[in-house]
Scaffold this active site. Sequence first.
Site, PDB file in Angstrom:
ATOM      1  N   ASP A 212       0.971  -1.216   0.022  1.00 30.27           N
ATOM      2  CA  ASP A 212      -0.087  -0.017  -0.014  1.00 30.27           C
ATOM      3  C   ASP A 212       0.918   1.304   0.177  1.00 30.27           C
ATOM      4  O   ASP A 212       2.092   1.131   0.398  1.00 30.27           O
ATOM      5  CB  ASP A 212      -1.049   0.117   1.243  1.00 30.27           C
ATOM      6  CG  ASP A 212      -1.763   1.218   1.526  1.00 30.27           C
ATOM      7  OD1 ASP A 212      -2.379   1.442   0.596  1.00 30.27           O
ATOM      8  OD2 ASP A 212      -1.723   1.843   2.928  1.00 30.27           O
TER       9      ASP A 212
ATOM     10  N   ASP B 197      -0.398   4.873   0.810  1.00 31.36           N
ATOM     11  CA  ASP B 197      -0.658   6.035   1.965  1.00 31.36           C
ATOM     12  C   ASP B 197      -0.292   5.628   3.249  1.00 31.36           C
ATOM     13  O   ASP B 197      -0.969   4.686   4.083  1.00 31.36           O
ATOM     14  CB  ASP B 197      -2.151   6.404   1.833  1.00 31.36           C
ATOM     15  CG  ASP B 197      -2.504   7.013   0.572  1.00 31.36           C
ATOM     16  OD1 ASP B 197      -1.604   7.331  -0.358  1.00 31.36           O
ATOM     17  OD2 ASP B 197      -3.441   7.359   0.206  1.00 31.36           O
TER      18      ASP B 197
ATOM     19  N   ASP C  27     -10.149  25.164  -1.808  1.00 24.08           N
ATOM     20  CA  ASP C  27      -9.905  23.495  -1.950  1.00 24.08           C
ATOM     21  C   ASP C  27      -8.888  23.101  -1.363  1.00 24.08           C
ATOM     22  O   ASP C  27      -8.834  21.900  -0.821  1.00 24.08           O
ATOM     23  CB  ASP C  27     -10.198  23.658  -3.514  1.00 24.08           C
ATOM     24  CG  ASP C  27     -11.288  23.988  -4.331  1.00 24.08           C
ATOM     25  OD1 ASP C  27     -12.419  23.705  -3.698  1.00 24.08           O
ATOM     26  OD2 ASP C  27     -11.315  24.353  -5.413  1.00 24.08           O
TER      27      ASP C  27
ATOM     28  N   ALA D 236      -5.130   3.312  -3.968  1.00 26.11           N
ATOM     29  CA  ALA D 236      -6.394   3.939  -4.572  1.00 26.11           C
ATOM     30  C   ALA D 236      -5.985   5.355  -5.185  1.00 26.11           C
ATOM     31  O   ALA D 236      -6.893   5.626  -5.867  1.00 26.11           O
ATOM     32  CB  ALA D 236      -7.319   4.107  -3.338  1.00 26.11           C
TER      33      ALA D 236
ATOM     34  N   LYS E 191      -8.392  -4.409  -4.029  1.00 25.09           N
ATOM     35  CA  LYS E 191      -6.954  -4.499  -3.968  1.00 25.09           C
ATOM     36  C   LYS E 191      -6.651  -5.858  -4.095  1.00 25.09           C
ATOM     37  O   LYS E 191      -5.967  -6.531  -5.012  1.00 25.09           O
ATOM     38  CB  LYS E 191      -6.474  -3.925  -2.900  1.00 25.09           C
ATOM     39  CG  LYS E 191      -6.147  -2.507  -2.949  1.00 25.09           C
ATOM     40  CD  LYS E 191      -5.396  -1.989  -1.560  1.00 25.09           C
ATOM     41  CE  LYS E 191      -5.299  -0.391  -1.826  1.00 25.09           C
ATOM     42  NZ  LYS E 191      -4.414  -0.080  -0.473  1.00 25.09           N
TER      43      LYS E 191
ATOM     44  N   ASP F  68      -1.025  -0.206   6.307  1.00 29.02           N
ATOM     45  CA  ASP F  68      -1.183   0.544   7.575  1.00 29.02           C
ATOM     46  C   ASP F  68      -2.791   0.325   7.989  1.00 29.02           C
ATOM     47  O   ASP F  68      -3.003   0.848   9.182  1.00 29.02           O
ATOM     48  CB  ASP F  68      -0.805   1.870   7.216  1.00 29.02           C
ATOM     49  CG  ASP F  68      -1.807   2.613   6.679  1.00 29.02           C
ATOM     50  OD1 ASP F  68      -2.702   3.688   7.205  1.00 29.02           O
ATOM     51  OD2 ASP F  68      -2.209   2.432   5.401  1.00 29.02           O
TER      52      ASP F  68
END
Length: 290
Positions: free
Chosen positions: A47, A49, A75, A155, A199, A222
């Site tokens: 992964d 992040d 934003d 993602a 995934k 994580d």
Amino acid sequence: MTRDATPDRLRNLQSRSVLAGQASPASSQIEQELAAAIDPTAAAFFDVDNTIMQGASIFHLARGLHRRNFFTTSDLLKATWQQMWFRVVGSEDPQHIDSARAAALAFIAGHAVSELEEIGEEIFDEHMADKIWPGTRALAQWHLDRGHRVWLVTAAPVEIAQVIARRLGLTGALGTVPEHVDGIYTGRLVGEMLHGAGKADAIREIAEREGLVLDQCYAYSDSSNDLPMLSLVGHPCAINPDSALRSHARSEGWRVRDYRTGRKVAMAGSKGAVAAVAAGGTWHLLRRKK
């Protein structure tokens, strides 16, 4: 007879020639023995992040796009708060992540794929390179040194994931695929976001295509959202885990690696009443700004 042509000199030259001839194949043999033998059945899936990279890659991307006037400061403030939540609480808020990715798709609509790929290289240098966890990077290198293929599974948009994989010297990346027509982003996705069970499905597909044995493979994440991916392989490992994943890993006897400082780990383990109060205030402020 000249000095260079004496019998002793000739014998020395012949001896050196023989030694050189012997050294050449010996050197090649040593290099082959030192090189890691490629294991065609094993791979490692990481992964991104908070596993490979501190924080969420989509928010680092947002910072870079803001600098290039893809969207407004308001934003960016919203994205920055979501990034703070992710780092302090230590877990993904699905609403935050989904809204950020939807916004990112809207911001890149109408832009060329080649433009995002080029910008992605710059954003990696500006905002991502110094966010790579050294411990996780060392784990990835451990696999590469043993001839394992190493894939990112995230993602995040696949174009950004591919930049990260390339810059870290990894095999490749699986990510969410933004739709594009004639090289221009439409603002829609191809299929669903690569998240959760998606995934695991993607890993099954690549394992079948490349002849991997999942019991010989490794996975790192994580987040408890990635339990389907972690449970799929023979060697799962929790990296900087959220509380739910840490608990599950301990109950299953999985390896756990935490590269955060003690203070950050403590903050991540709590739900943080202060963070909740700040969340309400920040969202109220952002709504007023709009």
